[in-house]
Design an enzyme around this catalytic site. Sequence first.
Site, mmCIF file in Angstrom:
data_model
loop_
_atom_site.group_PDB
_atom_site.id
_atom_site.type_symbol
_atom_site.label_atom_id
_atom_site.label_comp_id
_atom_site.label_asym_id
_atom_site.label_seq_id
_atom_site.Cartn_x
_atom_site.Cartn_y
_atom_site.Cartn_z
ATOM 1 N N HIS A 228 0.853 -1.189 0.000
ATOM 2 C CA HIS A 228 0.000 0.000 0.000
ATOM 3 C C HIS A 228 0.888 1.238 0.000
ATOM 4 O O HIS A 228 2.093 1.163 0.247
ATOM 5 C CB HIS A 228 -0.941 0.017 1.202
ATOM 6 C CG HIS A 228 -0.254 0.004 2.535
ATOM 7 N ND1 HIS A 228 0.345 1.112 3.091
ATOM 8 C CD2 HIS A 228 -0.084 -1.007 3.434
ATOM 9 C CE1 HIS A 228 0.860 0.797 4.276
ATOM 10 N NE2 HIS A 228 0.617 -0.483 4.503
ATOM 11 N N CYS A 244 4.167 -4.365 6.685
ATOM 12 C CA CYS A 244 3.714 -4.106 5.322
ATOM 13 C C CYS A 244 4.795 -3.403 4.503
ATOM 14 O O CYS A 244 5.740 -2.832 5.052
ATOM 15 C CB CYS A 244 2.453 -3.257 5.329
ATOM 16 S SG CYS A 244 0.973 -4.164 5.817
#
Length: 267
Positions: A228, A244
């Site tokens: 992301h 992440c």
Amino acid sequence: MSLRRTAGGTARVVRALTAAALGLACVALTGCAGTAPTERPPYAMAKADLGMQADATTFTEFPTAPADPAPGGDTEGVVLRVLSDVAVHQSPDGPVFAKLPAKQLNNPTWVPVIAERGKWAQVLLPSRPNGTTGWVLEDEQTQRARTPYAVDVEVDARRLTVRRDGGVIGQWVVGVGASDSPTPRGRTYIMAAIEETVTKFSPIILPLGIHSNTFSTYGGGPGTVALHTWPDPAVFGQASSDGCVRVPADALRLLATLPLGTLVHLR
């Protein structure tokens, strides 16, 4: 909802999911926000018997499932679409330990093939532990395609590269997990695409079929690692996330066009 390509080149849907639709916000599903986390049967068996098997999803764990035999290896780009529940076997014609559903996070299920034996395909699964695999029978319940793309994330170098048929089509400096919450290593894949309407840090979240090895949960979710973007560009080149991979906006725009099931190497 917006349309994206499938592995076969046709349009598919990016789901706009809310916390109510998922049962949790993206921040709970993945380590997106950077906030502290809280802690087929044998072929002759009737399909109805699959009801006794747990779904192979990002929310489930199969400790005795076959492990990925080559976590750093490449594939031929073959991916399978699951059209309805299929049995997942320990080996070709072996015992069934799970069923692979047709949807993952309201997206069509596409999984990469890492080995083949006749009509049997060994695929990567989105469940814990990381590197979980299983064997499925290719039949009328599956659809075979190929994606020419692959994504490489060099964690230590904090660099993400997208390749098409082996050639580089994009490369970026990215942010990765902090030293006490490192980005996991191994080969995985783009499991889903979520147009998040609750949080604002990334217009699209791309959950992967891999989990944090540090946290069993992110805010109540299963600890799924994702690709992301991030509103503060200072994070790119840094090791500061909960696991992440934070990517620049132009990288996300390209990544969001890649077919589900596309292989992602976290090296």
